[in-house]
Design a protein around this motif. Structure first.
Motif, mmCIF file in Angstrom:
data_model
loop_
_atom_site.group_PDB
_atom_site.id
_atom_site.type_symbol
_atom_site.label_atom_id
_atom_site.label_comp_id
_atom_site.label_asym_id
_atom_site.label_seq_id
_atom_site.Cartn_x
_atom_site.Cartn_y
_atom_site.Cartn_z
ATOM 1 N N THR A 20 -88.580 -112.698 -92.909
ATOM 2 C CA THR A 20 -89.110 -114.046 -92.716
ATOM 3 C C THR A 20 -89.152 -114.807 -94.031
ATOM 4 O OG1 THR A 20 -90.394 -113.607 -90.712
ATOM 5 C CG2 THR A 20 -91.212 -115.330 -92.158
ATOM 6 N N GLN A 212 -104.306 -111.861 -79.651
ATOM 7 C CA GLN A 212 -103.795 -112.319 -80.946
ATOM 8 C C GLN A 212 -104.366 -113.705 -81.247
ATOM 9 O OE1 GLN A 212 -101.205 -110.914 -83.274
ATOM 10 N NE2 GLN A 212 -102.382 -112.441 -84.421
ATOM 11 N N HIS A 297 -97.126 -106.769 -83.258
ATOM 12 C CA HIS A 297 -97.001 -108.230 -83.225
ATOM 13 C C HIS A 297 -95.665 -108.736 -82.670
ATOM 14 C CE1 HIS A 297 -94.844 -107.583 -87.059
ATOM 15 N NE2 HIS A 297 -94.278 -108.735 -86.808
ATOM 16 N N PRO A 298 -94.543 -107.967 -82.753
ATOM 17 C CA PRO A 298 -93.283 -108.518 -82.236
ATOM 18 C C PRO A 298 -93.309 -108.913 -80.764
ATOM 19 C CG PRO A 298 -92.822 -106.654 -83.666
ATOM 20 C CD PRO A 298 -94.317 -106.691 -83.463
ATOM 21 N N THR A 300 -95.691 -110.249 -79.101
ATOM 22 C CA THR A 300 -96.285 -111.586 -79.012
ATOM 23 C C THR A 300 -95.281 -112.636 -79.472
ATOM 24 O OG1 THR A 300 -98.545 -110.775 -79.317
ATOM 25 C CG2 THR A 300 -98.122 -113.070 -79.904
ATOM 26 N N GLU A 301 -94.563 -112.339 -80.533
ATOM 27 C CA GLU A 301 -93.556 -113.281 -81.026
ATOM 28 C C GLU A 301 -92.475 -113.523 -79.975
ATOM 29 O OE1 GLU A 301 -93.736 -112.652 -85.841
ATOM 30 O OE2 GLU A 301 -92.345 -111.384 -84.716
ATOM 31 N N THR A 304 -93.895 -115.832 -77.109
ATOM 32 C CA THR A 304 -94.406 -117.155 -77.511
ATOM 33 C C THR A 304 -93.421 -117.936 -78.366
ATOM 34 O OG1 THR A 304 -95.475 -116.291 -79.507
ATOM 35 C CG2 THR A 304 -96.794 -116.342 -77.468
ATOM 36 N N VAL A 306 -93.360 -117.731 -81.538
ATOM 37 C CA VAL A 306 -94.058 -118.013 -82.801
ATOM 38 C C VAL A 306 -93.814 -116.876 -83.786
ATOM 39 C CG1 VAL A 306 -96.305 -118.391 -83.901
ATOM 40 C CG2 VAL A 306 -95.846 -119.349 -81.629
ATOM 41 N N ASP A 307 -93.339 -117.205 -84.990
ATOM 42 C CA ASP A 307 -93.165 -116.223 -86.055
ATOM 43 C C ASP A 307 -94.506 -116.069 -86.765
ATOM 44 O OD1 ASP A 307 -92.698 -114.945 -88.552
ATOM 45 O OD2 ASP A 307 -90.594 -115.562 -88.525
ATOM 46 N N LEU A 308 -95.197 -114.973 -86.490
ATOM 47 C CA LEU A 308 -96.545 -114.790 -87.025
ATOM 48 C C LEU A 308 -96.556 -114.635 -88.540
ATOM 49 C CD1 LEU A 308 -97.990 -112.477 -84.249
ATOM 50 C CD2 LEU A 308 -98.745 -114.793 -84.796
ATOM 51 N N GLU A 310 -94.474 -116.037 -90.656
ATOM 52 C CA GLU A 310 -94.304 -117.389 -91.199
ATOM 53 C C GLU A 310 -95.620 -118.165 -91.140
ATOM 54 O OE1 GLU A 310 -91.973 -121.609 -90.266
ATOM 55 O OE2 GLU A 310 -91.358 -119.767 -89.253
ATOM 56 N N GLN A 311 -96.332 -118.056 -90.017
ATOM 57 C CA GLN A 311 -97.604 -118.766 -89.888
ATOM 58 C C GLN A 311 -98.623 -118.251 -90.906
ATOM 59 O OE1 GLN A 311 -98.131 -121.472 -87.962
ATOM 60 N NE2 GLN A 311 -95.959 -121.306 -87.441
#
Length: 666
Positions: A20, A212, A297-298, A300-301, A304, A306-308, A310-311
């Protein structure tokens, strides 16, 4: 935005963060111990700094060593990954003092939520329901037994710091509470440098579901749906999925809102996870909050977008969240299978060694299907005894749960790993298990469905017929090649017979093969036929075949007179013989395994931490004989029956290999 960040971790999560950061145009710095000098994360990063010897307590969790790496590299921010220093408030404090951004929550939130006792009190004050238990720290084993009796068995002994299943034991009796306390304390001290233990009621038949959350420093907090993490072994998650097949929208909303309320109560920023246990009536109870990125976490990514990571970087840079709760939409279904360096046929004990073959399935992202593999290893690399045994996270996404499961089945069958024990067969078995397929599982799934451990899969007759037909066709290809090499086949003259017997998993099939340019038609003695096609050639370790138009992927090994086949969680030998060879084979006596019933063998490579008995001692069934540590986990080896110790071959502090004899009995 930051120009350079340091990843204070190793393995697949370090590689994940680097990917990322690279997409964001940020340079990365890796840190490594002596054992990781040639690791994948070191190769991927722009820079790398050595931080100490192999043991984590001399490298990855030594704050000053990491701080020196930060100073020498000039990194402006640090991503801690998970484990190690990720939830250590002293590390966050050291970074703050140095003027380096921590890509994670504030120190106060880590202290409040990282300590399970404090976090429960805060959760109660915030109106979050919690599991019954004793919040006070436990001083010794006697107190642990006393409190356990007051709460009522079963109880769970847990390390106040850390996570990942380390320092956790379930006790059903006074003896287990006493032993569990000491083991939990030892593991907690070795893994986290903090040996504080507390006790809570163990809720039977629960589901483990987590929310999450993502929060910034501007007062915004959102939740990104839930993850089902009920497939666990020894409190370590094995398979996760998002969303949960159990929750409804109303319960999801209620859990998400409580998770955000808890995050706001402690001034939380960055990505975090609030874990709950949920009973059959959808009542949920706060378990703990992980103030870091989660292993899973992948998934969820994938649902959604959403790149966690990156956030987390953007929040650490002071930016406000660019998405609101209304923007969060759950799309499709995602599943993650954790590939561990452990032998499922030996009680899932850790395995170490060189990856002589490591070929993950090809990653893809097309309409209707995603395959993603987060890994930190490579073919030819070493799996070390010093760190966690997880070597990869295989993820699949599909529009529906059924499609995500089917994608995972095919991806697991196409995953090639050799040189170490691994749990791929077990993961495949779970994907086909009726309870998992239906979504009807609890955290007791593995314990209930595999009470005697995993012994492989007995395939049904239909699956055996498909494999028998495919291997017969493969054997014909191999026979033709052997004939050509030996010179017994010339030009178009056919020397290979059509009649064969295939023996697998205790079942024999007689068949004939009619081959053509596109494949083979295999006719069984009962009259049934199967059409086999595929491009397998001798030497290929992965066979991608089709049987009657349906795909069949098998891992293939050569044995005398046939193949070793691994598919769908099954691992067995297939013998392909002529009718006469099969007739003679039935007359051969079976080879008997050596008798090791009077020996205590080391079940894994590890370090002898303690010998509980000596030569001449009488031992009872279930009595502790030795404690062996491997990959940060203590394993107590117990007597299977009453016996007398005649000889002790190992000493405390000795490093042992698999099947080394620790002691012998009369």
């Amino acid at each position: 935005m930051f120009d350079k960040i340091l990843i204070a971790n190793r393995g697949e999560i370090a590689c994940r963060v680097i990917k990322t950061a690279r997409q964001m145009g940020i340079k990365t710095v890796a840190v490594f111990s002596d054992a990781d000098r040639n690791a994948l994360h070191v190769e991927m990063a722009d820079e790398a700094v050595r931080i100490g010897p192999a043991p984590a307590n001399q490298s990855y969790i030594v704050i000053e060593n990491v701080m020196e790496a930060i100073r020498s590299s000039g990194a402006q921010a640090v991503h801690p990954g998970y484990g190690f220093l990720s939830e250590n408030p002293k590390f966050a404090e050291a970074l703050e003092a140095e003027g380096v951004a921590f890509i994670g929550p504030p120190k106060g939130a880590i202290e409040a939520m990282g300590d399970k006792i404090t976090s429960k009190k805060i959760a109660q004050d915030a109106g979050v329901s919690t599991v019954p238990g004793v919040m006070g720290l436990i001083e010794d084993a006697d107190e642990a037994v006393k409190i356990s009796q007051e709460i009522g068995y079963p109880v769970m002994l847990k390390a106040s710091a850390g996570g990942g299943g380390k320092g956790m034991r379930i006790a059903w009796t006074d003896e287990e509470a006493r032993e569990g306390f000491q083991s939990s304390r030892n593991e907690a001290k070795n893994s986290f440098g903090d040996d504080r233990i507390f006790i809570e009621k163990f809720v039977t038949q629960p589901r483990h579901i987590e929310i999450q959350v993502l929060a910034d420093a501007h007062g915004n907090c959102i939740y990104l749906g839930e993850r089902e993490c009920s497939i666990q072994r020894r409190n370590q998650k094995v398979i996760e999925e998002a969303p949960s097949p159990f929750l409804d929208e109303a319960t999801r909303k209620k859990m998400g809102e409580q998770a955000c309320a808890l995050a706001k109560a402690v001034g939380y920023t960055s990505a975090g996870t609030v874990e709950f246990i949920v009973d059959g009536d959808k009542n949920f109870y706060f378990l703990e909050m992980n103030t870091r990125l989660q292993v899973e976490h992948p998934v969820t990514e994938l649902i959604t977008g959403v790149d966690l990571v990156e956030q987390m970087i953007r929040v650490a840079n002071g930016e406000a969240l660019s998405i609101t709760q209304d923007d969060v939409k759950l799309n499709g279904w995602a599943i993650e299978s954790r590939l561990y360096a452990e032998d499922p046929y030996r009680g899932f004990l850790p395995s170490i060694g060189r990856l002589t073959r490591y070929r993950p399935p090809e990653e893809l992202d097309v309409e209707g299907a995603v395959v993603r593999n987060d890994t930190g290893v490579f073919e030819g690399g070493e799996i070390s005894m010093y760190y966690d045994p997880m070597i990869a996270k295989l993820c699949t996404w599909g529009p529906s749960r059924a499609e995500a499961i089917e994608g995972m089945r095919n991806a697991l069958d196409g995953f090639e790993v050799e040189g170490i024990g691994h749990n791929l067969p077990f993961l495949s078995a779970v994907m086909d298990h009726p309870k998992f397929v239906s979504g009807d599982m609890t955290t007791a799934f593995i314990q209930e469905e595999y009470p005697e451990g995993f012994q492989g899969v007995e395939l049904g007759e239909a699956a055996l017929c498909r494999i028998a037909a495919a291997t017969a066709a493969m054997n014909r290809v191999a026979e033709i090649r052997r004939a050509r090499i030996s010179g017994t086949m010339d030009n178009h003259e056919r020397k290979i017979g059509d009649a064969w017997n295939v023996s697998l998993q205790g079942t024999d099939f007689d068949m004939t093969i009619d081959a053509d340019r596109e494949g083979s038609t295999v006719r069984f003695s009962d009259g049934k036929t199967h059409r086999v096609e595929g491009g397998w050639t001798p030497g290929d370790q992965l066979a991608r075949m089709t049987v009657d138009g349906e795909p069949l992927v098998m891992k293939v090994g050569k044995i005398s007179g046939g193949f070793r086949i691994r598919a769908r969680g099954a691992d067995f030998k297939v013998h392909v013989r002529t009718p006469r060879q099969a007739e003679l084979a039935r007359l051969m006596p079976e080879k008997q395994a050596p008798d090791t019933s009077k020996m205590l063998l080391c079940p894994m490579p590890g370090l002898v931490v303690k010998l509980h008995v000596g030569e001449g001692d009488e031992v009872q069934e279930g009595q502790a004989l030795a404690t062996v540590e491997a990959m940060k986990m203590e394993n107590i080896l117990r007597a299977e029956r009453k016996a007398k110790v005649s000889k002790v071959n190992a000493g405390e502090g000795d490093s042992l290999a698999v099947d080394d004899v620790i002691m012998e009995f009369e």
